[in-house]
Motif scaffolding. Structure first.
Motif, PDB file in Angstrom:
ATOM      1  N   HIS A  14       0.824  -1.207   0.000  1.00 52.59           N
ATOM      2  CA  HIS A  14       0.000   0.000   0.000  1.00 52.59           C
ATOM      3  C   HIS A  14       0.858   1.257   0.000  1.00 52.59           C
ATOM      4  CE1 HIS A  14      -3.747  -2.128   0.523  1.00 52.59           C
ATOM      5  NE2 HIS A  14      -3.153  -2.884   1.417  1.00 52.59           N
ATOM      6  N   ASN A  15       2.171   1.111  -0.120  1.00 54.68           N
ATOM      7  CA  ASN A  15       3.066   2.263  -0.060  1.00 54.68           C
ATOM      8  C   ASN A  15       3.214   2.974  -1.396  1.00 54.68           C
ATOM      9  OD1 ASN A  15       3.494   1.686   2.615  1.00 54.68           O
ATOM     10  ND2 ASN A  15       5.288   0.432   2.218  1.00 54.68           N
ATOM     11  N   HIS A  16       2.830   2.340  -2.490  1.00 47.06           N
ATOM     12  CA  HIS A  16       3.015   2.935  -3.806  1.00 47.06           C
ATOM     13  C   HIS A  16       1.847   3.843  -4.157  1.00 47.06           C
ATOM     14  CE1 HIS A  16       6.457   0.446  -4.593  1.00 47.06           C
ATOM     15  NE2 HIS A  16       5.770  -0.619  -4.217  1.00 47.06           N
TER      16      HIS A  16
END
Length: 55
Positions: A14-16
């Motif tokens: 979910h970091n992108h």
């Protein structure tokens, strides 16, 4: 009692940030003069259709 943790790892991160999209056409991005011109064209086409249908 149920636990709040899922206990498994997700395959995706979910970091992108999502890929940037190209801006689509928007009437709000047009200047006032462009909006008036577009409105005049649409009204002219509609009235042309009315007169064509009545003839």
């Amino acid at each position: 009692m149920a636990s709040d943790s899922h206990g498994h790892a997700h395959a995706h991160s979910h970091n992108h940030a999502p890929a940037p999209r190209e801006a689509s056409f928007s009437l709000l991005r047009l200047s006032a003069l462009q909006r008036i011109g577009l409105t005049l064209i649409v009204v002219t086409l509609l009235w042309g259709g009315v007169f064509w249908a009545l003839s």
